[in-house]
Motif scaffolding. Structure first.
Motif, PDB file in Angstrom:
ATOM      1  N   MET A  38       8.003  13.841 -12.481  1.00 44.01           N
ATOM      2  CA  MET A  38       7.690  13.188 -11.227  1.00 44.01           C
ATOM      3  C   MET A  38       8.785  13.528 -10.216  1.00 44.01           C
ATOM      4  O   MET A  38       9.960  13.520 -10.535  1.00 44.01           O
ATOM      5  CB  MET A  38       7.615  11.675 -11.442  1.00 44.01           C
ATOM      6  CG  MET A  38       7.538  10.920 -10.162  1.00 44.01           C
ATOM      7  SD  MET A  38       7.311   9.134 -10.272  1.00 44.01           S
ATOM      8  CE  MET A  38       8.593   8.610 -11.348  1.00 44.01           C
ATOM      9  N   ASN A  39       8.357  13.798  -9.019  1.00 48.12           N
ATOM     10  CA  ASN A  39       9.336  14.096  -7.978  1.00 48.12           C
ATOM     11  C   ASN A  39       9.561  12.881  -7.079  1.00 48.12           C
ATOM     12  O   ASN A  39       8.877  11.867  -7.189  1.00 48.12           O
ATOM     13  CB  ASN A  39       8.886  15.329  -7.178  1.00 48.12           C
ATOM     14  CG  ASN A  39       7.554  15.114  -6.481  1.00 48.12           C
ATOM     15  OD1 ASN A  39       7.325  14.064  -5.907  1.00 48.12           O
ATOM     16  ND2 ASN A  39       6.689  16.106  -6.526  1.00 48.12           N
ATOM     17  N   ALA A  40      10.513  13.004  -6.163  1.00 48.03           N
ATOM     18  CA  ALA A  40      10.879  11.885  -5.295  1.00 48.03           C
ATOM     19  C   ALA A  40       9.716  11.462  -4.409  1.00 48.03           C
ATOM     20  O   ALA A  40       9.505  10.264  -4.183  1.00 48.03           O
ATOM     21  CB  ALA A  40      12.095  12.262  -4.453  1.00 48.03           C
ATOM     22  N   LEU A  41       8.946  12.415  -3.913  1.00 51.36           N
ATOM     23  CA  LEU A  41       7.811  12.065  -3.048  1.00 51.36           C
ATOM     24  C   LEU A  41       6.775  11.244  -3.811  1.00 51.36           C
ATOM     25  O   LEU A  41       6.268  10.246  -3.294  1.00 51.36           O
ATOM     26  CB  LEU A  41       7.167  13.328  -2.467  1.00 51.36           C
ATOM     27  CG  LEU A  41       5.935  13.084  -1.591  1.00 51.36           C
ATOM     28  CD1 LEU A  41       6.281  12.207  -0.393  1.00 51.36           C
ATOM     29  CD2 LEU A  41       5.342  14.409  -1.136  1.00 51.36           C
ATOM     30  N   SER A  42       6.464  11.648  -5.032  1.00 51.62           N
ATOM     31  CA  SER A  42       5.506  10.884  -5.843  1.00 51.62           C
ATOM     32  C   SER A  42       6.010   9.477  -6.097  1.00 51.62           C
ATOM     33  O   SER A  42       5.241   8.511  -6.073  1.00 51.62           O
ATOM     34  CB  SER A  42       5.248  11.585  -7.178  1.00 51.62           C
ATOM     35  OG  SER A  42       4.624  12.818  -6.957  1.00 51.62           O
ATOM     36  N   PHE A  43       7.291   9.345  -6.345  1.00 52.19           N
ATOM     37  CA  PHE A  43       7.900   8.033  -6.572  1.00 52.19           C
ATOM     38  C   PHE A  43       7.734   7.153  -5.332  1.00 52.19           C
ATOM     39  O   PHE A  43       7.319   5.990  -5.425  1.00 52.19           O
ATOM     40  CB  PHE A  43       9.378   8.217  -6.936  1.00 52.19           C
ATOM     41  CG  PHE A  43      10.093   6.940  -7.242  1.00 52.19           C
ATOM     42  CD1 PHE A  43       9.865   6.268  -8.434  1.00 52.19           C
ATOM     43  CD2 PHE A  43      11.000   6.404  -6.341  1.00 52.19           C
ATOM     44  CE1 PHE A  43      10.530   5.092  -8.733  1.00 52.19           C
ATOM     45  CE2 PHE A  43      11.662   5.231  -6.617  1.00 52.19           C
ATOM     46  CZ  PHE A  43      11.433   4.566  -7.815  1.00 52.19           C
ATOM     47  N   ILE A  44       8.019   7.707  -4.174  1.00 56.79           N
ATOM     48  CA  ILE A  44       7.890   6.959  -2.923  1.00 56.79           C
ATOM     49  C   ILE A  44       6.425   6.607  -2.666  1.00 56.79           C
ATOM     50  O   ILE A  44       6.117   5.476  -2.255  1.00 56.79           O
ATOM     51  CB  ILE A  44       8.493   7.755  -1.751  1.00 56.79           C
ATOM     52  CG1 ILE A  44      10.012   7.833  -1.927  1.00 56.79           C
ATOM     53  CG2 ILE A  44       8.121   7.144  -0.404  1.00 56.79           C
ATOM     54  CD1 ILE A  44      10.703   8.832  -1.025  1.00 56.79           C
ATOM     55  N   ALA A  72       4.112   6.132  -4.898  1.00 59.30           N
ATOM     56  CA  ALA A  72       3.733   5.065  -5.833  1.00 59.30           C
ATOM     57  C   ALA A  72       4.208   3.708  -5.319  1.00 59.30           C
ATOM     58  O   ALA A  72       3.494   2.703  -5.421  1.00 59.30           O
ATOM     59  CB  ALA A  72       4.307   5.349  -7.224  1.00 59.30           C
ATOM     60  N   ILE A  73       5.396   3.671  -4.742  1.00 58.53           N
ATOM     61  CA  ILE A  73       5.924   2.427  -4.170  1.00 58.53           C
ATOM     62  C   ILE A  73       5.050   1.984  -2.998  1.00 58.53           C
ATOM     63  O   ILE A  73       4.675   0.804  -2.895  1.00 58.53           O
ATOM     64  CB  ILE A  73       7.394   2.609  -3.724  1.00 58.53           C
ATOM     65  CG1 ILE A  73       8.286   2.793  -4.953  1.00 58.53           C
ATOM     66  CG2 ILE A  73       7.858   1.433  -2.867  1.00 58.53           C
ATOM     67  CD1 ILE A  73       9.700   3.235  -4.637  1.00 58.53           C
ATOM     68  N   VAL A  74       4.699   2.914  -2.126  1.00 57.64           N
ATOM     69  CA  VAL A  74       3.852   2.585  -0.974  1.00 57.64           C
ATOM     70  C   VAL A  74       2.476   2.121  -1.444  1.00 57.64           C
ATOM     71  O   VAL A  74       1.940   1.116  -0.952  1.00 57.64           O
ATOM     72  CB  VAL A  74       3.741   3.791  -0.020  1.00 57.64           C
ATOM     73  CG1 VAL A  74       2.683   3.562   1.047  1.00 57.64           C
ATOM     74  CG2 VAL A  74       5.098   4.093   0.614  1.00 57.64           C
ATOM     75  N   ALA A  75       1.898   2.829  -2.410  1.00 56.54           N
ATOM     76  CA  ALA A  75       0.581   2.454  -2.938  1.00 56.54           C
ATOM     77  C   ALA A  75       0.631   1.070  -3.583  1.00 56.54           C
ATOM     78  O   ALA A  75      -0.286   0.262  -3.420  1.00 56.54           O
ATOM     79  CB  ALA A  75       0.090   3.503  -3.937  1.00 56.54           C
ATOM     80  N   GLY A  76       1.700   0.792  -4.318  1.00 55.31           N
ATOM     81  CA  GLY A  76       1.869  -0.526  -4.925  1.00 55.31           C
ATOM     82  C   GLY A  76       1.967  -1.618  -3.875  1.00 55.31           C
ATOM     83  O   GLY A  76       1.389  -2.697  -4.024  1.00 55.31           O
ATOM     84  N   VAL A  86      -3.236   4.638 -10.144  1.00 57.60           N
ATOM     85  CA  VAL A  86      -3.364   3.669 -11.242  1.00 57.60           C
ATOM     86  C   VAL A  86      -2.148   2.753 -11.311  1.00 57.60           C
ATOM     87  O   VAL A  86      -2.266   1.531 -11.237  1.00 57.60           O
ATOM     88  CB  VAL A  86      -3.612   4.379 -12.592  1.00 57.60           C
ATOM     89  CG1 VAL A  86      -3.521   3.404 -13.751  1.00 57.60           C
ATOM     90  CG2 VAL A  86      -4.978   5.072 -12.582  1.00 57.60           C
ATOM     91  N   ALA A  87      -0.957   3.343 -11.473  1.00 57.31           N
ATOM     92  CA  ALA A  87       0.246   2.521 -11.625  1.00 57.31           C
ATOM     93  C   ALA A  87       0.691   1.925 -10.294  1.00 57.31           C
ATOM     94  O   ALA A  87       1.125   0.777 -10.242  1.00 57.31           O
ATOM     95  CB  ALA A  87       1.377   3.356 -12.220  1.00 57.31           C
ATOM     96  N   GLY A  88       0.557   2.694  -9.220  1.00 55.42           N
ATOM     97  CA  GLY A  88       0.980   2.214  -7.917  1.00 55.42           C
ATOM     98  C   GLY A  88      -0.012   1.239  -7.313  1.00 55.42           C
ATOM     99  O   GLY A  88       0.205   0.021  -7.323  1.00 55.42           O
ATOM    100  N   PHE A  89      -1.130   1.760  -6.808  1.00 56.91           N
ATOM    101  CA  PHE A  89      -2.088   0.902  -6.112  1.00 56.91           C
ATOM    102  C   PHE A  89      -2.672  -0.176  -7.020  1.00 56.91           C
ATOM    103  O   PHE A  89      -2.592  -1.361  -6.708  1.00 56.91           O
ATOM    104  CB  PHE A  89      -3.211   1.728  -5.479  1.00 56.91           C
ATOM    105  CG  PHE A  89      -4.229   0.858  -4.807  1.00 56.91           C
ATOM    106  CD1 PHE A  89      -3.959   0.290  -3.577  1.00 56.91           C
ATOM    107  CD2 PHE A  89      -5.428   0.568  -5.417  1.00 56.91           C
ATOM    108  CE1 PHE A  89      -4.867  -0.554  -2.960  1.00 56.91           C
ATOM    109  CE2 PHE A  89      -6.357  -0.271  -4.814  1.00 56.91           C
ATOM    110  CZ  PHE A  89      -6.077  -0.835  -3.583  1.00 56.91           C
ATOM    111  N   CYS A  90      -3.269   0.223  -8.142  1.00 57.06           N
ATOM    112  CA  CYS A  90      -3.916  -0.762  -9.023  1.00 57.06           C
ATOM    113  C   CYS A  90      -2.895  -1.688  -9.663  1.00 57.06           C
ATOM    114  O   CYS A  90      -3.168  -2.874  -9.859  1.00 57.06           O
ATOM    115  CB  CYS A  90      -4.760  -0.062 -10.088  1.00 57.06           C
ATOM    116  SG  CYS A  90      -6.229   0.742  -9.408  1.00 57.06           S
ATOM    117  N   GLY A  91      -1.715  -1.162  -9.969  1.00 50.20           N
ATOM    118  CA  GLY A  91      -0.662  -2.012 -10.524  1.00 50.20           C
ATOM    119  C   GLY A  91      -0.215  -3.078  -9.547  1.00 50.20           C
ATOM    120  O   GLY A  91       0.070  -4.208  -9.928  1.00 50.20           O
ATOM    121  N   GLY A  92      -0.165  -2.737  -8.262  1.00 44.89           N
ATOM    122  CA  GLY A  92       0.188  -3.717  -7.242  1.00 44.89           C
ATOM    123  C   GLY A  92      -0.960  -4.660  -6.920  1.00 44.89           C
ATOM    124  O   GLY A  92      -0.754  -5.816  -6.561  1.00 44.89           O
TER     125      GLY A  92
END
Length: 127
Positions: free
Chosen positions: A1-7, A9-13, A70-76
């Protein structure tokens, strides 16, 4: 996972959590009544997880985008902890039927929603 994907996921969450908050404001839980907002959120989220999982399996979504959704949006968006608290609150107030309906209904509806999303999005029916 890269930094953009991490960010992302946070935004989606955060977006998912914001939508969950909106649902609880629109349908505020009554201390002893059926917790409709979280029930709906968890069923819709389960359906989306089924869809996203099928799209991942069929390589329509990249692994990174799938995890963001899944982990970001749906997890949030979905919430096991609020479901558990609302169930315990009903039990503590002696509303055993409502607690049982929430526990059994949420579990069954969530499983059916994942399965429906999975099948609708073209997930394989056998491995």
């Amino acid at each position: 996972m890269n930094a953009l994907s991490f960010i992302l996921a946070i935004v989606a969450g955060g977006l998912g959590a914001g939508l969950r908050y909106g649902a609880t404001v629109a349908l505020p839980p009554k201390k002893e009544g059926f917790p409709l907002a979280i029930f709906i959120v968890n069923v819709v989220g389960s359906f989306l997880i089924g869809v996203f999982t099928a799209l991942l399996i069929n390589t329509v979504l990249s692994t990174e985008l799938g995890f963001i959704l899944v982990a970001g949006f749906c997890g949030g968006f979905t919430t096991m902890s609020t479901f558990a608290v609302e169930s315990v609150e009903r039990m503590q107030s002696g509303k055993w039927v409502i607690a049982g309906l929430n526990i059994i209904g949420s579990t069954a509806a969530g499983l059916l929603a994942v399965g429906a999303g999975y099948v609708i999005a073209g997930g394989p029916l056998s491995s």
